[in-house]
Scaffold this motif. Structure first.
Motif, mmCIF file in Angstrom:
data_model
loop_
_atom_site.group_PDB
_atom_site.id
_atom_site.type_symbol
_atom_site.label_atom_id
_atom_site.label_comp_id
_atom_site.label_asym_id
_atom_site.label_seq_id
_atom_site.Cartn_x
_atom_site.Cartn_y
_atom_site.Cartn_z
ATOM 1 N N LEU A 198 0.855 -1.182 0.000
ATOM 2 C CA LEU A 198 0.000 0.000 0.000
ATOM 3 C C LEU A 198 0.892 1.234 0.000
ATOM 4 O O LEU A 198 1.935 1.258 0.653
ATOM 5 N N ASN A 199 0.460 2.267 -0.735
ATOM 6 C CA ASN A 199 1.233 3.504 -0.796
ATOM 7 C C ASN A 199 0.768 4.518 0.247
ATOM 8 O O ASN A 199 -0.430 4.657 0.511
ATOM 9 N N PHE A 200 1.745 5.216 0.833
ATOM 10 C CA PHE A 200 1.503 6.385 1.673
ATOM 11 C C PHE A 200 2.135 7.585 0.977
ATOM 12 O O PHE A 200 3.278 7.509 0.524
ATOM 13 N N ASP A 201 1.426 8.691 0.888
ATOM 14 C CA ASP A 201 2.000 9.959 0.439
ATOM 15 C C ASP A 201 2.328 10.796 1.671
ATOM 16 O O ASP A 201 1.435 11.091 2.480
ATOM 17 N N LEU A 202 3.589 11.188 1.825
ATOM 18 C CA LEU A 202 4.029 11.963 2.983
ATOM 19 C C LEU A 202 4.320 13.392 2.533
ATOM 20 O O LEU A 202 5.218 13.634 1.726
ATOM 21 N N LYS A 203 3.536 14.337 3.047
ATOM 22 C CA LYS A 203 3.669 15.741 2.669
ATOM 23 C C LYS A 203 4.425 16.507 3.755
ATOM 24 O O LYS A 203 4.023 16.510 4.916
ATOM 25 N N ASN A 204 5.490 17.163 3.355
ATOM 26 C CA ASN A 204 6.270 17.982 4.270
ATOM 27 C C ASN A 204 5.712 19.405 4.259
ATOM 28 O O ASN A 204 5.881 20.138 3.283
ATOM 29 N N ASN A 205 5.048 19.773 5.333
ATOM 30 C CA ASN A 205 4.491 21.120 5.451
ATOM 31 C C ASN A 205 5.049 21.823 6.687
ATOM 32 O O ASN A 205 4.385 22.670 7.283
ATOM 33 N N THR A 206 6.280 21.479 7.064
ATOM 34 C CA THR A 206 6.869 21.980 8.303
ATOM 35 C C THR A 206 7.561 23.329 8.152
ATOM 36 O O THR A 206 7.827 23.997 9.145
ATOM 37 N N GLY A 207 7.894 23.711 6.918
ATOM 38 C CA GLY A 207 8.726 24.882 6.705
ATOM 39 C C GLY A 207 10.204 24.562 6.750
ATOM 40 O O GLY A 207 11.039 25.416 6.444
ATOM 41 N N SER A 208 10.554 23.338 7.112
ATOM 42 C CA SER A 208 11.948 22.883 7.128
ATOM 43 C C SER A 208 12.202 21.975 5.933
ATOM 44 O O SER A 208 11.351 21.162 5.562
ATOM 45 N N ASP A 209 13.373 22.107 5.354
ATOM 46 C CA ASP A 209 13.749 21.232 4.236
ATOM 47 C C ASP A 209 14.459 19.972 4.718
ATOM 48 O O ASP A 209 14.906 19.163 3.897
ATOM 49 N N THR A 210 14.563 19.800 6.031
ATOM 50 C CA THR A 210 15.214 18.617 6.591
ATOM 51 C C THR A 210 14.229 17.889 7.497
ATOM 52 O O THR A 210 14.129 18.160 8.697
ATOM 53 N N VAL A 211 13.484 16.985 6.900
ATOM 54 C CA VAL A 211 12.515 16.169 7.636
ATOM 55 C C VAL A 211 12.705 14.724 7.205
ATOM 56 O O VAL A 211 12.837 14.439 6.001
ATOM 57 N N HIS A 212 12.734 13.809 8.176
ATOM 58 C CA HIS A 212 12.869 12.388 7.879
ATOM 59 C C HIS A 212 11.690 11.618 8.471
ATOM 60 O O HIS A 212 11.164 11.982 9.522
ATOM 61 N N ALA A 213 11.283 10.582 7.766
ATOM 62 C CA ALA A 213 10.206 9.706 8.220
ATOM 63 C C ALA A 213 10.767 8.322 8.510
ATOM 64 O O ALA A 213 11.801 7.916 7.953
ATOM 65 N N TYR A 214 10.067 7.582 9.379
ATOM 66 C CA TYR A 214 10.449 6.214 9.739
ATOM 67 C C TYR A 214 9.173 5.397 9.850
ATOM 68 O O TYR A 214 8.136 5.884 10.300
ATOM 69 N N ILE A 215 9.255 4.133 9.455
ATOM 70 C CA ILE A 215 8.139 3.199 9.593
ATOM 71 C C ILE A 215 8.606 2.022 10.438
ATOM 72 O O ILE A 215 9.633 1.394 10.141
ATOM 73 N N THR A 216 7.855 1.711 11.498
ATOM 74 C CA THR A 216 8.145 0.546 12.338
ATOM 75 C C THR A 216 6.863 -0.241 12.561
ATOM 76 O O THR A 216 5.767 0.324 12.514
ATOM 77 N N GLY A 217 6.992 -1.536 12.779
ATOM 78 C CA GLY A 217 5.817 -2.352 13.057
ATOM 79 C C GLY A 217 6.138 -3.832 13.036
ATOM 80 O O GLY A 217 7.314 -4.236 13.028
ATOM 81 N N GLN A 218 5.078 -4.642 13.030
ATOM 82 C CA GLN A 218 5.213 -6.093 12.962
ATOM 83 C C GLN A 218 4.705 -6.558 11.604
ATOM 84 O O GLN A 218 3.568 -6.261 11.224
#
Length: 428
Positions: free
Chosen positions: A4-24
């Protein structure tokens, strides 16, 4: 393997944002799962030989410049979290098992403690995708979600405005000015700037003297209200097979009509944690259903004005007592649609009642769009969150709802109790 696809939108005003996915990983024997930095490749850590071992793969997914959207791909996952960090990367470690050591806001020695980060939660299985905003541990960067299904229909949780954290922190300080209970101690700052607002339960982990006996007077009032000598009877709809069960206070125990189900007076810690002492998990399905509804009623302080829980309630009755979970009240008032988990049983609702938990779910998901950073700052919210909680209402004698019977099946009733508790607690 299903993805499944997730679209992650950066609306923080910072150009340095990282995402992480964790689970089972449900399709890989529930193995510990992280997504690699390319946003599509699975990483299944092996058990290390010692505690506090670094990950062997880079799992920080760069989102690109503010205003951009990054697409990632996930497999079936349970108890999963989508994490975001601004201006710095997060540190995840491994213990033997393997067991993931997640970032913690309750341990000042944690390498992530002084960083800016947030997360939301989700599970995607053969039944459906379920995702929700979580403030059970803390509030920081705003997150919003839109779920689009295969037919093109959408569900949205709006989350906090861009200035939401500051509004929450200001409201906590305002509440402390009124009752001097310690709400300002939930505001965590770095160099004079708000880093996060932690929940009362997290706050008590950081400072075990915080809110000592805060609920004691209210609990005593509830016990007196439902004493055997009064005409008041508490009715709890389990919203499961047991249906309605009733209770009176006898010999200082809240004793239910179901055999062997009693409660001692909950402590403030029991009420804020929803999982200790009087409200600890019992393994008895009926009792645990009652516990969830009692814990929700105590956090919302509705037991003196409504003898039928959770039916007969309206959102307008929540948090009206001067002694209540003001953190939860404030989180809901600041959120643009008043939705989001602010304590572990914030998904408890009357039959067909409005969602409080900030959840979206669908059996045919196509795309989950998650925006980090919030929408425009909302000055209109400032006046709302500064208002006093309505003065305590007078008890209603034998307050009963006209609604009886079982609650229609809801997803939060289908999730396992263990999964519910485990994926809402940060590791320390």
């Amino acid at each position: 393997m299903a993805t499944l696809n997730f679209d992650l939108k950066n609306n923080t005003g910072s150009d340095t944002v990282h995402a992480y996915i964790t689970g089972q990983a449900l399709d890989n024997n529930n193995a510990l799962f992280l997504l690699r930095s390319d946003g599509k490749t699975a990483y299944y850590p092996t058990s290390p030989s010692s505690t506090g071992t670094s990950l062997s793969e880079d799992c920080a997914i760069p989102l690109g410049a503010s205003g951009s959207t990054t697409t990632i791909t996930i497999p079936h996952l349970a108890g999963a979290r989508l994490w975001f960090a601004r201006d710095s990367k997060l540190t995840f470690l491994l213990n033997p098992g393997p067991a993931l050591v997640e970032p913690s806001v309750s341990n000042p020695a944690d390498p992530n403690y002084n960083l800016i980060w947030s997360f939301c939660e989700f599970t995607w299985n053969d039944f459906q995708l379920y995702a929700n905003l979580s403030y059970v541990d803390f509030v920081s960067m705003p997150i919003a979600m839109t779920l689009t299904n295969g037919a093109g229909a959408t569900q949205t949780v709006k989350g906090l405005p861009a200035n939401g954290l500051d509004l929450v922190c200001n409201a906590l300080k305002e509440q402390n000015n009124k009752d001097k209970a310690g709400w300002d101690k939930l505001v965590i700052q770095r160099n004079g700037v708000n880093l996060r607002a932690v929940s009362p339960n997290t706050g008590r982990t950081l400072n075990n003297s915080l809110f000592n006996n805060y609920y004691e007077g209210y609990v005593n009032e509830v016990w007196s209200h439902y004493a055997k000598s009064t005409n008041n009877t508490l009715t709890v709809n389990t919203q499961a097979d047991a249906g309605d069960v009733t209770a009176k206070v006898t010999s200082d125990l809240l004793t239910f009509s179901v055999p062997d189900i009693t409660y001692t007076k909950p402590s403030t810690g029991d009420i804020f944690s929803n999982s200790t002492g009087s409200f600890a998990v019992s393994g008895n399905g009926t009792k645990d259903a009652i516990t969830a509804r009692l814990a929700a009623a105590f956090n919302r302080s509705t037991l003196l004005i409504n003898g039928n829980q959770p039916n007969g309630e309206t959102v307008s009755n929540y948090y009206k007592n001067t002694v209540t979970n003001h953190y939860s009240r404030i989180c809901h008032s600041v959120n643009l649609d008043a939705r989001g988990y602010a304590f572990p049983y914030d998904d408890v609702a009357p039959n067909d009642g409005p969602d409080q938990s900030g959840s979206v779910f669908d059996g045919n998901p196509k795309l989950l769009t998650v925006t980090i950073g919030g929408g425009p700052s909302n000055s209109a919210k400032e006046s709302i969150v500064k208002e006093d909680a309505t003065p305590v209402q007078q008890p209603v004698e034998n307050g009963q709802s006209k609604e009886d019977g079982k609650k229609p099946s809801r997803f939060h009733e289908l999730r396992s109790f263990v999964d519910k508790l485990s994926h809402r607690k940060s590791n320390t």
